[in-house]
Design an enzyme around this catalytic site. Structure first.
Site, PDB file in Angstrom:
ATOM      1  N   ASP A  29      -7.907 -36.254 -74.856  1.00  0.00           N
ATOM      2  CA  ASP A  29      -8.289 -37.622 -74.199  1.00  0.00           C
ATOM      3  C   ASP A  29      -9.194 -37.611 -73.100  1.00  0.00           C
ATOM      4  OD1 ASP A  29      -7.741 -39.915 -72.865  1.00  0.00           O
ATOM      5  OD2 ASP A  29      -5.865 -39.471 -72.261  1.00  0.00           O
ATOM      6  N   GLU A  56     -12.423 -41.555 -65.559  1.00  0.00           N
ATOM      7  CA  GLU A  56     -10.907 -41.158 -65.139  1.00  0.00           C
ATOM      8  C   GLU A  56     -10.535 -39.648 -64.828  1.00  0.00           C
ATOM      9  OE1 GLU A  56      -8.366 -42.490 -68.392  1.00  0.00           O
ATOM     10  OE2 GLU A  56      -6.524 -41.727 -67.619  1.00  0.00           O
ATOM     11  N   GLU A  66       1.379 -44.731 -76.689  1.00  0.00           N
ATOM     12  CA  GLU A  66       1.871 -44.739 -75.361  1.00  0.00           C
ATOM     13  C   GLU A  66       2.739 -46.192 -75.306  1.00  0.00           C
ATOM     14  OE1 GLU A  66      -1.814 -44.323 -73.292  1.00  0.00           O
ATOM     15  OE2 GLU A  66      -1.746 -42.285 -73.217  1.00  0.00           O
TER      16      GLU A  66
HETATM   17  O1  GCW Z   1      -6.033 -41.538 -71.163  1.00  0.00           O
HETATM   18  C1  GCW Z   1      -5.184 -42.552 -70.981  1.00  0.00           C
HETATM   19  C2  GCW Z   1      -5.296 -43.239 -69.845  1.00  0.00           C
HETATM   20  C3  GCW Z   1      -4.628 -44.841 -70.140  1.00  0.00           C
HETATM   21  C4  GCW Z   1      -5.372 -45.425 -71.415  1.00  0.00           C
HETATM   22  C5  GCW Z   1      -5.253 -44.785 -72.477  1.00  0.00           C
HETATM   23  C6  GCW Z   1      -6.030 -45.208 -73.872  1.00  0.00           C
HETATM   24  C7  GCW Z   1      -5.770 -47.759 -71.635  1.00  0.00           C
HETATM   25  O2  GCW Z   1      -4.667 -42.645 -68.879  1.00  0.00           O
HETATM   26  O3  GCW Z   1      -4.948 -45.488 -69.007  1.00  0.00           O
HETATM   27  O4  GCW Z   1      -4.975 -46.802 -71.425  1.00  0.00           O
HETATM   28  O5  GCW Z   1      -5.615 -43.278 -72.196  1.00  0.00           O
HETATM   29  O6  GCW Z   1      -6.967 -44.685 -74.042  1.00  0.00           O
HETATM   30  O7  GCW Z   1      -5.142 -45.932 -74.470  1.00  0.00           O
END
Ligand code: GCW
Length: 635
Positions: A343, A371, A264
């Site tokens: 995720d 989340e 990311e």
């Molecule tokens: O699912 C995603 C989240 C991000 C997070 C990422 C991760 C900290 O939306 O906010 O970043 O995973 O786990 O690195």
């Protein structure tokens, strides 16, 4: 006319015990070691008009380390034998058993995982990425800012449930967070000092490109930044060695560094054509002289995918990248793998990486912060899911467990008062992954002062994740959530985006074929599991649309069609939320919690209704299949 808004009286965090109802007496500042805390807890427990409470006798035995043995030869005396840290754990266990009126565990008690880590995603500016319980407990305005009394209470919370490492900052390390090992190092060390007596060591998330930063991470007089962060560059590894030396001088018991690299948009070794083993090992070498661990996250995938590209399947990414590197990681590297291959979705099968890396130290990463599971507004209590997860996981290579924290500065610590159950339960499972979810939940209820509501509350909490799953994600189909914020329904919100998160629903079918003839994700699983998941007629319902693309007319084992099952789940899920609300409203809860629970329950009802109607309408419009029972679907 003047409106009168009824404001609730602000309540101090001191009135919210989480599970420490019997441990509200502030811990004196001068308690400097686990043994002293154990003695204090035992004495104050006995002192608080508990007649006949037994006396404690501590027998230090350093060979036991974190382990302990509890003995109660006569009812008036409990002997706690253990290493200094073990004595503290044993004392909490004994006190918890006394409060819950349960027998003491027999024999030596040893944690299943040596590293039991809470990962916070706190940023120095005080915000928390994906935080739903207020601002950071220890950061504000770019630096440390906290109430030491509250941080000691936090230490007590974490130690009492067996957590021994706290990662203090977000894996997405911004410029100000780089200074935690630079300009802010003395403050970081001060924070470590506060938690040390509880046996809680700090971990720090670091930015792979730190040597190139011209800001506050580089303490050299001229703030000379390097031109590269290439892990095979001599100067770079020297930079990290110097950095580790400085950090360990200030914090000798630091647990290590945590790194999110090439994920990311974070920097990482790929920029230099180096492998993740090369990147991780270089950092690990800097930490090794001090016994530090390098925790390297395996959450790596292409977040710039073209949605038209059906040949790339995000859940395959981590295994494809890391499996070929198995055996190449240094001994003090731990690869931290999210529980599922996607995720932290509501329901995912166990990550094949956790089952497939034979020669690499692994940490399983769970997400307490809700989340994708209701933002600590909707009830979602996790132990039943963890029971299934730990049952599936290959236990041998997993030496650590980590969980993303659900804590914040809210008075009640976790936003929803019952979300504290997830934090407590995480610590309990990290010690002993074989626990029964119902027992863990009951234990939390009794410790938290909800005993009068025990029976009904246990039932509600036990079902809560299943209910959430019913009105949100159908049958393991992921990502129908509102993009960005991840609360509420949006069936095609992620469909044409770059994140690799598709359901590919059309008028005939839904889901992605991940079998050997599809994207091949199933080939990453051990044969016995692959066999079970491969055939849609034996694949467990909850993973059906995770692994398969199926027509709406597909006949489920219970005789229903897939589309009917989707409708039924969404209608039932909403109705079950209404019943849950009814039950909760009848419970004998402390006033402060009753109000908070009721308020959130109303929001949950609203959310469940949205999910029910949006998802059902979506599938009805696509498929044209009516609901067998003629229930209202909006067109
Ligand atoms: O699912 C995603 C989240 C991000 C997070 C990422 C991760 C900290 O939306 O906010 O970043 O995973 O786990 O690195």
């Amino acid at each position: 006319m003047k409106e009168t808004i009824q404001m609730r009286e602000p309540i101090s965090w001191m009135e919210y015990p989480a599970w420490l109802e019997a441990f509200q007496q502030p811990l004196p500042e001068n308690l400097a070691a686990p043994g002293e805390i154990a003695a204090f807890e035992a004495e104050s427990f006995a002192g608080e008009n508990r007649k006949n409470s037994p006396s404690f006798c501590f027998v230090p035995d350093e060979t036991l380390g974190e382990s302990y043995i509890l003995e109660r030869d006569d009812p008036g005396k409990i002997t706690v034998r253990g290493g200094e840290q073990g004595i503290l754990y044993g004392t909490y266990e004994a006190l918890f058993d006394l409060i819950c009126e349960k027998p003491l565990p027999e024999g030596i008690q040893t944690p299943a995982y040596s590293l039991r880590m809470l990962d916070s995603w706190d940023n120095p500016d005080g915000t928390i990425e994906r935080g739903y319980a207020g601002r950071s407990l220890w950061f504000e305005g770019g630096c440390f800012s906290y109430d030491p009394v509250r941080i000691r209470q936090l230490g007590r919370m974490l130690a009492s449930t067996g957590i021994n490492v706290l990662c203090i900052n977000n894996v997405n390390v911004d410029a100000s967070a780089r200074s935690l090992i630079g300009d802010l190092l003395p403050e970081t060390a001060g924070f470590a000092r506060l938690l040390r007596p509880f046996g809680i060591r700090l971990m720090i998330s670091v930015d792979f490109s730190s040597p190139m930063a011209i800001d506050n991470v580089n303490p050299d007089a001229g703030r000379r930044a390097l031109r590269t962060a290439d892990p095979l560059d001599e100067e770079v590894s020297m930079w990290w060695k110097n950095c580790a030396a400085r950090v360990y001088e200030a914090i000798p018991d630091l647990a290590g560094f945590l790194v999110k690299a090439d994920s990311e948009h974070r920097p990482g070794p790929n920029t230099y054509g180096r492998s993740h083993a090369q990147g991780a090992n270089m950092l690990a070498a800097a930490l090794a002289p001090y016994g530090g661990k390098l925790v390297w996250r395996a959450f790596v995938y292409n977040c710039m995918q073209d949605w038209r590209d059906t040949g790339t399947d995000r859940p395959c990414a981590a295994y494809d990248l890391y499996k070929p590197l198995d055996g190449q990681f240094a001994d003090n590297v731990i690869l931290q793998v999210k529980n599922g291959p996607y995720d932290f979705q509501v329901r995912e099968p166990v990550s094949p990486l956790l089952l497939g890396m034979q020669k690499t130290n692994l940490a399983a990463e769970l997400q307490l912060t809700q989340e994708y599971t209701g933002h600590q507004i909707d009830l979602f209590v996790m132990p039943p899911l963890w029971r299934e997860f730990f049952d599936r996981m290959g236990k041998e290579k997993i030496s650590a467990v980590a969980a993303v924290s659900n804590l914040g500065r809210d008075e009640n610590w976790t936003g929803h008062p019952f979300a504290a159950c997830n934090l407590f339960a995480f610590g309990q499972y990290a010690w002993n992954p074989n626990r029964n979810p119902e027992e863990v939940i009951r234990r939390w209820i009794r410790l938290s002062g909800y005993r009068k509501a025990e029976e009904k509350l246990t039932a509600v909490l036990l079902q809560s994740s299943r209910i959430y799953e019913k009105y949100t994600a159908p049958l393991g189909l992921c990502w129908m959530v509102n993009p960005g914020e991840h609360y509420g329904p949006s069936p095609w919100g992620y469909e044409f985006q770059a994140w690799g998160t598709y359901n590919r629903a059309d008028r005939n079918a839904v889901g992605i074929d991940r079998t050997a003839s599809g994207t091949g994700l199933l080939k990453q699983y051990p044969p016995e599991l692959a066999l079970q998941y491969e055939d849609p007629s034996v694949c467990p319902d909850e993973y059906l649309l995770f692994f398969h693309r199926l027509p709406y007319s597909f006949l489920m084992r219970d005789g229903r069609t897939l589309i009917q099952r989707i409708y039924d789940d969404h209608f039932e899920g909403y109705n079950e939320v209404l019943r849950m609300q009814q039950t909760l409203s009848e419970l004998d809860l402390p006033e402060r919690d009753r109000l908070a629970v009721e308020e959130r329950m109303q929001m949950q009802i609203h959310n469940a209704r949205e999910w029910r109607d949006v998802i059902n309408t979506f599938f009805h419009r696509l498929s044209g299949v009516p609901d067998q029972y003629g229930r209202k679907i909006y067109n």
